[in-house]
Write an enzyme that holds these catalytic residues in place. Structure first.
Site, mmCIF file in Angstrom:
data_model
loop_
_atom_site.group_PDB
_atom_site.id
_atom_site.type_symbol
_atom_site.label_atom_id
_atom_site.label_comp_id
_atom_site.label_asym_id
_atom_site.label_seq_id
_atom_site.Cartn_x
_atom_site.Cartn_y
_atom_site.Cartn_z
ATOM 1 N N HIS A 1 1.090 16.367 -27.096
ATOM 2 C CA HIS A 1 1.029 14.964 -26.666
ATOM 3 C C HIS A 1 -0.180 14.220 -27.220
ATOM 4 O O HIS A 1 -0.099 13.020 -27.465
ATOM 5 C CB HIS A 1 1.035 14.868 -25.142
ATOM 6 N N ARG B 1 -1.967 21.543 -14.970
ATOM 7 C CA ARG B 1 -0.952 20.546 -15.331
ATOM 8 C C ARG B 1 -1.149 20.002 -16.748
ATOM 9 O O ARG B 1 -0.191 19.583 -17.397
ATOM 10 C CB ARG B 1 -0.996 19.412 -14.296
ATOM 11 N N GLU C 1 10.751 17.840 -24.898
ATOM 12 C CA GLU C 1 10.065 18.242 -23.660
ATOM 13 C C GLU C 1 10.678 19.523 -23.087
ATOM 14 O O GLU C 1 9.995 20.312 -22.442
ATOM 15 C CB GLU C 1 10.121 17.109 -22.622
ATOM 16 N N HIS D 1 8.818 8.618 -27.812
ATOM 17 C CA HIS D 1 7.818 9.529 -27.261
ATOM 18 C C HIS D 1 8.144 10.985 -27.629
ATOM 19 O O HIS D 1 7.280 11.719 -28.138
ATOM 20 C CB HIS D 1 7.766 9.341 -25.742
ATOM 21 N N ARG E 1 0.805 -1.238 0.000
ATOM 22 C CA ARG E 1 0.000 0.000 0.000
ATOM 23 C C ARG E 1 0.829 1.276 0.000
ATOM 24 O O ARG E 1 0.357 2.349 0.353
ATOM 25 C CB ARG E 1 -0.983 0.031 1.170
ATOM 26 N N GLU F 1 -9.347 24.462 -16.344
ATOM 27 C CA GLU F 1 -8.663 25.024 -17.520
ATOM 28 C C GLU F 1 -7.187 25.156 -17.198
ATOM 29 O O GLU F 1 -6.821 25.457 -16.060
ATOM 30 C CB GLU F 1 -9.221 26.409 -17.838
ATOM 31 N N LYS G 1 3.723 11.221 -11.520
ATOM 32 C CA LYS G 1 2.893 10.355 -12.373
ATOM 33 C C LYS G 1 3.637 9.032 -12.562
ATOM 34 O O LYS G 1 4.800 9.034 -12.996
ATOM 35 C CB LYS G 1 2.642 10.996 -13.741
ATOM 36 N N ASN H 1 1.050 18.875 -21.581
ATOM 37 C CA ASN H 1 0.797 17.912 -22.659
ATOM 38 C C ASN H 1 0.729 18.562 -24.031
ATOM 39 O O ASN H 1 0.119 17.997 -24.951
ATOM 40 C CB ASN H 1 -0.493 17.143 -22.376
ATOM 41 N N LYS I 1 8.427 22.735 -14.310
ATOM 42 C CA LYS I 1 7.556 21.601 -13.995
ATOM 43 C C LYS I 1 7.131 21.645 -12.525
ATOM 44 O O LYS I 1 5.969 21.389 -12.193
ATOM 45 C CB LYS I 1 8.240 20.278 -14.319
ATOM 46 N N HIS J 1 0.606 11.017 -29.046
ATOM 47 C CA HIS J 1 0.177 9.670 -28.626
ATOM 48 C C HIS J 1 -0.469 8.932 -29.795
ATOM 49 O O HIS J 1 -0.330 7.712 -29.928
ATOM 50 C CB HIS J 1 -0.794 9.757 -27.443
HETATM 51 P P1 NAD Z 1 13.481 5.098 -21.730
HETATM 52 O O1 NAD Z 1 13.282 4.981 -20.289
HETATM 53 O O2 NAD Z 1 13.008 3.977 -22.589
HETATM 54 O O3 NAD Z 1 15.032 5.349 -22.013
HETATM 55 C C1 NAD Z 1 15.459 5.488 -23.343
HETATM 56 C C2 NAD Z 1 16.623 4.539 -23.675
HETATM 57 O O4 NAD Z 1 17.828 5.088 -23.140
HETATM 58 C C3 NAD Z 1 16.484 3.153 -23.077
HETATM 59 O O5 NAD Z 1 16.999 2.216 -23.989
HETATM 60 C C4 NAD Z 1 17.382 3.237 -21.844
HETATM 61 O O6 NAD Z 1 17.854 1.987 -21.440
HETATM 62 C C5 NAD Z 1 18.488 4.121 -22.344
HETATM 63 N N1 NAD Z 1 19.198 4.869 -21.327
HETATM 64 C C6 NAD Z 1 18.702 5.465 -20.233
HETATM 65 N N2 NAD Z 1 19.642 6.216 -19.642
HETATM 66 C C7 NAD Z 1 20.767 6.076 -20.368
HETATM 67 C C8 NAD Z 1 22.071 6.612 -20.273
HETATM 68 N N3 NAD Z 1 22.390 7.513 -19.329
HETATM 69 N N4 NAD Z 1 22.992 6.248 -21.185
HETATM 70 C C9 NAD Z 1 22.668 5.383 -22.194
HETATM 71 N N5 NAD Z 1 21.448 4.853 -22.349
HETATM 72 C C10 NAD Z 1 20.506 5.214 -21.447
HETATM 73 O O7 NAD Z 1 12.802 6.415 -22.323
HETATM 74 P P2 NAD Z 1 12.597 7.898 -21.743
HETATM 75 O O8 NAD Z 1 12.536 8.765 -22.926
HETATM 76 O O9 NAD Z 1 13.516 8.212 -20.645
HETATM 77 O O10 NAD Z 1 11.143 7.806 -21.082
HETATM 78 C C11 NAD Z 1 9.998 7.535 -21.863
HETATM 79 C C12 NAD Z 1 8.917 7.055 -20.942
HETATM 80 O O11 NAD Z 1 8.631 8.072 -20.001
HETATM 81 C C13 NAD Z 1 7.619 6.722 -21.654
HETATM 82 O O12 NAD Z 1 7.140 5.491 -21.159
HETATM 83 C C14 NAD Z 1 6.700 7.848 -21.251
HETATM 84 O O13 NAD Z 1 5.348 7.457 -21.211
HETATM 85 C C15 NAD Z 1 7.215 8.192 -19.879
HETATM 86 N N6 NAD Z 1 6.920 9.555 -19.444
HETATM 87 C C16 NAD Z 1 6.421 9.712 -18.204
HETATM 88 C C17 NAD Z 1 6.149 10.983 -17.727
HETATM 89 C C18 NAD Z 1 5.666 11.172 -16.316
HETATM 90 O O14 NAD Z 1 5.309 12.292 -15.952
HETATM 91 N N7 NAD Z 1 5.669 10.138 -15.505
HETATM 92 C C19 NAD Z 1 6.410 12.109 -18.526
HETATM 93 C C20 NAD Z 1 6.935 11.905 -19.794
HETATM 94 C C21 NAD Z 1 7.188 10.620 -20.243
HETATM 95 N N1 GLY Z 2 4.450 14.847 -18.359
HETATM 96 C C1 GLY Z 2 3.215 15.461 -18.035
HETATM 97 C C2 GLY Z 2 2.953 15.554 -16.586
HETATM 98 O O1 GLY Z 2 3.758 15.178 -15.763
HETATM 99 O O2 GLY Z 2 1.911 15.988 -16.210
#
Ligand code: NAD
Ligand code: GLY
Length: 364
Positions: A250, A243, A184, A267, A120, A240, A142, A247, A226, A254
């Protein structure tokens, strides 16, 4: 080292940004309830950075249970979540165990959701290693996984206790991933920070050449933006703006990710093409000038990002966009620009204008 704070009453936390932070385990130790952690990473990041982090923590007498997942968006699933739970239960991790996410947004979202639900809810620390995760996903709480019917469709809000962004890790990032993260970064300039947009225009070449000081400044300014947005509308419930403005691009993006099959477009790449569509639509509604659209396109191009979407056809885009989480009671709300550096949420755009903007920004 730079320090920012996310102001969230009793759930506020620090974001530490700087060089060589992975070698300073005391920064993490100071945040733990007990000297017990589970370190969630993936095979790629683990091979690069786990030893430094784990040996530092162990040198302070901190227990570490490693959980190493396969790499990729395709693994942001129930199966990976269960792999984390299995490892935590096998090691008899208790409710005071801190889960540490070491990796990009995929690892951070998965580990965060595991932290939100294991027994939990247990404490959680984000150590983001991609540009995208340092400027966006590690901040704001998130967390979640993908469902075959949609991205990030299952998850929870669960704030970390600390975000540690070691900008040295960006040096090993593949070029395509650096560009994806830059989408971003540019977003913050377009939606709410015109001086930052101008700074990005002046410094994009140095950023893409991975100048450490410039990258640290970009991460800090992005996180400051952020943190302010999240503090004002943590759960994205503002009627309105709020946060949801994070997006920009986005909803279109998406649709590109889903329409092309997850993993085909990164992404950030999809967000870049989607941002151009949002800017084009804003221009067609008379809210920004044609020159503003060109300005966004030029900066995204300089960051090595695609500025045109794949030719899925407007009807397919609209169908995919109808699954967006910003749809409320069947009405699609889009993030659009009312002036450069100023975003709004709007349900005003007629479907035919949305379709025309998509067609104008897609390859044939
Ligand atoms: P990812 O986590 O897939 O990383 C991208 C690639 O880089 C992977 O192959 C990873 O292994 C590699 N990598 C990571 N760090 C590295 C480093 N320092 N050196 C070499 N390789 C490295 O992708 P991402 O772009 O970091 O994240 C995308 C994800 O984040 C999506 O699933 C998206 O939905 C999510 N996201 C979440 C939020 C949120 O607010 N929670 C916001 C934006 C995106
Ligand atoms: N990446 C969008 C949010 O965190 O709200």
């Amino acid at each position: 080292m730079r320090r920012l704070t996310v102001e969230l009453a009793n759930r506020g936390y620090d974001i530490l940004i700087g060089r060589n932070l992975l070698s300073q385990p005391r920064l993490i130790a100071d945040c733990l309830r007990t000297p017990r952690t589970a370190l969630v990473s993936n095979t790629t990041v683990s091979a690069l950075y786990r030893d430094t982090l784990e040996s530092g923590l162990r040198s302070l007498g901190i227990e570490v249970t490693p959980v190493i997942l396969p790499d990729g968006e395709a693994y942001k699933t129930w199966e990976s979540l269960n792999q984390i739970f299995d490892a935590l239960l096998a090691a008899r991790c208790d409710r005071a165990t801190t889960i540490i996410a070491l990796g990009g947004g995929v690892v951070g979202d998965l580990a965060g959701f595991a932290a939100a639900s294991y027994q939990r809810g247990v404490p959680f620390i984000q150590i983001p290693t991609t540009l995208l995760s340092q400027v966006d996903s590690s901040v704001g709480g998130k967390t979640g996984i993908n469902h075959p019917r949609g991205k990030n469709m299952v998850g929870a809000f669960w704030q970390p206790k600390l975000v540690l962004a070691d900008t040295d890790t960006l040096q090993s990032l593949p070029a395509r991933e650096l560009s994806a993260g830059m989408a971003e970064v540019i977003k913050y300039g377009l939606i709410r920070d015109l001086p930052f947009l101008e700074w990005l225009e002046a410094n994009m070449d140095g950023l893409m050449a991975r100048d450490g000081e410039l990258l640290a400044q970009a991460v800090e300014r992005s996180c400051a933006n952020k943190a302010e947005v999240v503090a004002a509308d943590e759960l994205e419930t503002a009627k309105e703006g709020g946060r949801a403005l994070l997006n920009l691009g986005h909803t279109f993006g998406h649709a590109i990710e889903a329409g092309m099959g997850y993993g085909e477009w990164l992404h950030g790449e999809a967000v870049a093409a989607g941002t151009v569509m949002a800017a084009e639509l804003s221009c067609r509604l008379g809210w920004i000038a044609r020159g503003d659209v060109d300005r966004a396109v030029h900066l995204l191009r300089r960051a090595g990002l695609p500025v045109r979407g794949p030719g899925l056809g407007a009807a397919r885009y609209l169908e995919l966009m109808s699954h967006d989480k910003k749809v409320i009671a069947g009405s699609l709300r889009l993030v659009l620009l009312k002036g450069i550096g100023h975003a709004v949420t709007s349900a005003e755009a007629p479907a035919r204008e949305i379709a025309a903007a998509i067609e104008a920004c897609c390859d044939a």
